[in-house]
Design a protein around this motif. Structure first.
Motif, PDB file in Angstrom:
ATOM      1  N   ASP A  33      33.970  41.351  49.409  1.00 32.62           N
ATOM      2  CA  ASP A  33      34.229  40.939  50.792  1.00 32.62           C
ATOM      3  C   ASP A  33      34.275  39.423  50.962  1.00 32.62           C
ATOM      4  N   ARG A  34      33.983  38.676  49.897  1.00 32.11           N
ATOM      5  CA  ARG A  34      33.991  37.221  50.017  1.00 32.11           C
ATOM      6  C   ARG A  34      35.020  36.654  49.048  1.00 32.11           C
ATOM      7  N   TRP A  35      35.903  35.808  49.560  1.00 32.45           N
ATOM      8  CA  TRP A  35      36.983  35.247  48.756  1.00 32.45           C
ATOM      9  C   TRP A  35      36.879  33.735  48.748  1.00 32.45           C
ATOM     10  N   GLU A  36      37.351  33.130  47.654  1.00 30.34           N
ATOM     11  CA  GLU A  36      36.986  31.752  47.379  1.00 30.34           C
ATOM     12  C   GLU A  36      37.695  30.705  48.234  1.00 30.34           C
ATOM     13  N   ASN A  37      38.865  31.001  48.775  1.00 27.37           N
ATOM     14  CA  ASN A  37      39.547  30.009  49.597  1.00 27.37           C
ATOM     15  C   ASN A  37      40.485  30.698  50.590  1.00 27.37           C
ATOM     16  N   GLU A  38      41.112  29.910  51.422  1.00 20.80           N
ATOM     17  CA  GLU A  38      41.947  30.455  52.503  1.00 20.80           C
ATOM     18  C   GLU A  38      43.139  31.232  51.958  1.00 20.80           C
TER      19      GLU A  38
END
Length: 324
Positions: A33-38
């Motif tokens: 659920d967490r991604w490193e950048n936009e």
């Protein structure tokens, strides 16, 4: 192995890398659920919700565009032929490794096993026919179109050789989308679908092996200066004029049965389109056969006595049995 064979092998191994590298990154970065950048936030948000769209985007960029450019440079569109045997496996694993995939374990393993067996059979048959060479020749149908309109071939080839294959390959693999988005437990209909697929693979392999032996035997006779056989009408070819096509279609319709059993009958549309195209291809093959003076008459008799696709009793055999 000549230089062109080696370079074509390297090319064939290299061309799918853009899609493979992107997808490996997609699976790694979007499995959570967490991604490193936009950028990856947008890709993961959109991609996880639209696997069918994503597979079409990758296909368009990596096959329609890249394969087309390679074909223009080489002046030969051979590359799409061996990838016909590989792309369905890649698409199946695309759906299976998808971050949001859900499925019944037995059905998923059975489906992946089937597509690998299918691919191994077709890949073996392709390279056996091509004398184990990469890029020896392109499909005769593409060559005919090129010869008829060489001036416009550069843009026509994009649609004829690649966009059309995009439709067929993404279409016939739609059942894998059904299989990997539905966790309904395995049942008897799945077992039937599995057996139909195996039957199709077996029939196609036997038919192609009989055809290969026939061609090889004729090549030996030709080298010896002896008369060649004008027609293959033994084995499965005694009961169908195109048993290899029948086996291939039986496999894909068996795979579609998985989708029907999962309540997603819409997924058979790709198989239906592929069957319609195969029907047209069958017409082209038969026209080519009757245009060759050495076999025209005997092939017309063959057409009268033998089922076009589904293996059935040979009418010439039935007449002989009645008169004997």
């Amino acid at each position: 192995m000549g230089h062109s064979n080696v370079s074509n092998f390297v090319l064939a191994v290299t061309v799918p890398l853009p899609s493979l590298l992107f997808y490996l990154s997609f699976v790694q970065k979007c499995d959570g659920d967490r991604w490193e950048n936009e950028y990856w936030t947008w890709v993961c948000d959109w991609g996880r919700l639209h696997p069918l769209y994503l597979v079409n985007v990758l296909f368009f960029l990596n096959v329609d565009i890249l394969f087309w450019v390679v074909g223009l440079v080489q002046q030969n569109v051979w590359l799409i032929d061996p990838y016909w045997t590989i792309i369905p496996v890649l698409i199946a694993h695309f759906y299976s490794a998808y971050p949001a995939a859900q499925y019944d374990l037995l059905r998923s393993r059975a489906a992946l096993l089937l597509i690998w067996i299918w691919s191994a059979r077709l890949t073996y048959n392709y390279f056996r026919r091509e004398l184990w060479q990469w890029g020896k020749r392109e499909d005769w149908r593409f060559t005919d179109i090129r010869r008829k309109d060489p001036r416009n071939w550069w843009w026509k080839s994009f649609f004829v050789c690649f966009v059309s294959q995009h439709t067929f390959l993404v279409g016939i693999t739609l059942p894998f989308y059904s299989i990997f988005t539905n966790a309904r437990p395995w049942n008897a209909w799945d077992g039937l679908a599995f057996l139909v697929c195996l039957s199709g693979i077996t029939i196609a392999h036997v038919a192609d092996t009989q055809l290969h032996s026939f061609v090889a035997r004729n090549n030996i006779l030709k080298d010896l200066g002896a008369p060649t056989e004008p027609l293959l009408n033994r084995g499965l070819w005694h009961y169908s004029r195109h048993p290899n096509y029948f086996g291939e279609q039986l496999f894909w319709w068996g795979l579609s049965l998985f989708s029907v059993n999962l309540g997603q009958s819409w997924a058979v549309v790709g198989t239906a389109i592929n069957s319609a195209c195969l029907a047209y291809t069958t017409v082209l093959v038969e026209r080519k056969m009757v245009q060759e003076p050495s076999r025209a008459d005997v092939y017309r008799q063959y057409q009268k006595s033998t089922s076009v696709l589904i293996p059935w009793f040979n009418r010439s055999t039935l007449v002989k049995s009645k008169t004997s």
